[in-house]
Design a protein around this motif. Sequence first.
Motif, short mmCIF file in Angstrom:
data_model
loop_
_atom_site.label_atom_id
_atom_site.label_comp_id
_atom_site.label_asym_id
_atom_site.label_seq_id
_atom_site.Cartn_x
_atom_site.Cartn_y
_atom_site.Cartn_z
N LYS A 193 0.83 -1.21 0.00
CA LYS A 193 0.00 0.00 0.00
C LYS A 193 0.86 1.25 0.00
O LYS A 193 0.55 2.24 -0.69
CB LYS A 193 -0.94 -0.01 1.20
N VAL A 194 1.93 1.24 0.76
CA VAL A 194 2.86 2.37 0.77
C VAL A 194 3.41 2.60 -0.63
O VAL A 194 3.49 3.75 -1.10
CB VAL A 194 4.01 2.13 1.77
N ALA A 195 3.76 1.52 -1.31
CA ALA A 195 4.30 1.63 -2.67
C ALA A 195 3.28 2.25 -3.62
O ALA A 195 3.63 3.07 -4.48
CB ALA A 195 4.73 0.25 -3.18
N ARG A 196 2.02 1.87 -3.47
CA ARG A 196 0.96 2.46 -4.31
C ARG A 196 0.82 3.95 -4.06
O ARG A 196 0.71 4.74 -4.99
CB ARG A 196 -0.37 1.75 -4.05
N LEU A 197 0.83 4.33 -2.78
CA LEU A 197 0.71 5.75 -2.44
C LEU A 197 1.89 6.54 -2.99
O LEU A 197 1.74 7.67 -3.47
CB LEU A 197 0.63 5.91 -0.92
N GLU A 198 3.07 5.96 -2.90
CA GLU A 198 4.27 6.66 -3.36
C GLU A 198 4.30 6.79 -4.88
O GLU A 198 4.85 7.77 -5.41
CB GLU A 198 5.52 5.94 -2.86
N LYS A 199 3.69 5.85 -5.57
CA LYS A 199 3.64 5.90 -7.03
C LYS A 199 2.56 6.87 -7.52
O LYS A 199 2.72 7.54 -8.54
CB LYS A 199 3.39 4.50 -7.59
N GLY A 200 1.45 6.95 -6.78
CA GLY A 200 0.30 7.77 -7.18
C GLY A 200 -0.93 6.92 -7.29
O GLY A 200 -0.89 5.81 -7.85
N VAL A 201 -2.05 7.40 -6.75
CA VAL A 201 -3.30 6.64 -6.77
C VAL A 201 -4.42 7.48 -7.38
O VAL A 201 -4.38 8.71 -7.36
CB VAL A 201 -3.70 6.19 -5.35
N ASP A 202 -5.43 6.79 -7.90
CA ASP A 202 -6.60 7.45 -8.47
C ASP A 202 -7.55 7.81 -7.33
O ASP A 202 -7.99 6.95 -6.57
CB ASP A 202 -7.30 6.51 -9.46
N ILE A 203 -7.85 9.11 -7.21
CA ILE A 203 -8.75 9.55 -6.12
C ILE A 203 -10.07 10.08 -6.69
O ILE A 203 -10.66 11.01 -6.17
CB ILE A 203 -8.08 10.60 -5.22
N GLY A 204 -10.48 9.47 -7.81
CA GLY A 204 -11.75 9.86 -8.40
C GLY A 204 -11.55 10.70 -9.64
O GLY A 204 -11.95 11.86 -9.68
N GLY A 205 -10.92 10.10 -10.66
CA GLY A 205 -10.68 10.82 -11.90
C GLY A 205 -9.40 11.62 -11.92
O GLY A 205 -9.11 12.32 -12.89
N PHE A 206 -8.64 11.56 -10.84
CA PHE A 206 -7.37 12.29 -10.75
C PHE A 206 -6.34 11.38 -10.13
O PHE A 206 -6.55 10.85 -9.04
CB PHE A 206 -7.54 13.55 -9.91
N VAL A 207 -5.22 11.18 -10.83
CA VAL A 207 -4.14 10.36 -10.30
C VAL A 207 -3.12 11.27 -9.63
O VAL A 207 -2.59 12.19 -10.25
CB VAL A 207 -3.47 9.53 -11.41
N THR A 208 -2.86 11.02 -8.38
CA THR A 208 -1.97 11.90 -7.61
C THR A 208 -0.52 11.74 -8.05
O THR A 208 -0.12 10.70 -8.56
CB THR A 208 -2.07 11.57 -6.10
N ALA A 209 0.23 12.78 -7.82
CA ALA A 209 1.67 12.74 -8.10
C ALA A 209 2.35 11.85 -7.06
O ALA A 209 1.79 11.58 -5.99
CB ALA A 209 2.25 14.15 -8.05
N PRO A 210 3.56 11.40 -7.34
CA PRO A 210 4.29 10.58 -6.36
C PRO A 210 4.40 11.28 -5.01
O PRO A 210 4.60 12.49 -4.93
CB PRO A 210 5.66 10.41 -7.02
N ALA A 211 4.25 10.50 -3.94
CA ALA A 211 4.31 11.02 -2.58
C ALA A 211 5.44 10.33 -1.82
O ALA A 211 5.96 9.30 -2.25
CB ALA A 211 2.97 10.78 -1.87
N HIS A 212 5.81 10.93 -0.70
CA HIS A 212 6.75 10.29 0.22
C HIS A 212 5.94 9.79 1.42
O HIS A 212 5.21 10.56 2.04
CB HIS A 212 7.81 11.28 0.69
N VAL A 213 6.06 8.51 1.72
CA VAL A 213 5.26 7.91 2.79
C VAL A 213 6.16 7.10 3.73
O VAL A 213 7.01 6.34 3.27
CB VAL A 213 4.17 6.98 2.21
#
Length: 235
Positions: free
Chosen positions: A145-165
Amino acid sequence: MRLNKYIAQAGLASRRKADELTANGNVKINGLVVKEMGYDVQEGDVVEVNGRRIDKIEKKSVYVMLNKPLGFITSSADEKGRPTVQDLVADVDARLFPVGRLDYNTTGLLIMTNDGDTAYRITHPKHHVYKTYRARVAGVLSAAKVARLEKGVDIGGFVTAPAHVKVLKQGERSAIVEIQIYEGKNRQVRKMFAAVGNKVQELDRVAIGELYLGRLMIGHYRKLTPKEIEYLKNV
């Protein structure tokens, strides 16, 4: 100068809010309502925002750091009568607006200023100013799950930029997590964790770029130091 920048430099609103005011018909130029957000203000133009003439405003830039409590909204007013962050800085001798947002149930660091250009630099994703949050989330936050968050996830039509978790503590029923993002979509952190199946139970913003909340008490504010202001102007 573009209209939203002109309004922002006068300290009346951020560029984004200036565009909203323009679209809603709250801006006049030379006595006429202007809804063209790309309008370039010319020398001699008289600009009014909600009936207030910008050319009569003497602006002094003010910057404060606020530790936002639960139950306050980041708005100048609320139709439901809820308290706003403006109430917490009412004794400041300037009309300040929040830089970005923290939702009703999120606490922590909020910069407030009347300097629209600096606010724009902090909030626009192109400047990659990371905001650091500490969250308590339900369940187990696995490495996958951390890897998914760091890569970017779809939050409803918008894929987030890479994050640090970083998982700071994993318990049987919940985890304490630090997450850094530089975007600012509505309720983004909550939606990101929901996307991987972990509901946010508590959320606190502890830093914006290199500015940390530190020991500032909840509901209190302090003025930024000259060094901190210089940093924000050059992020």
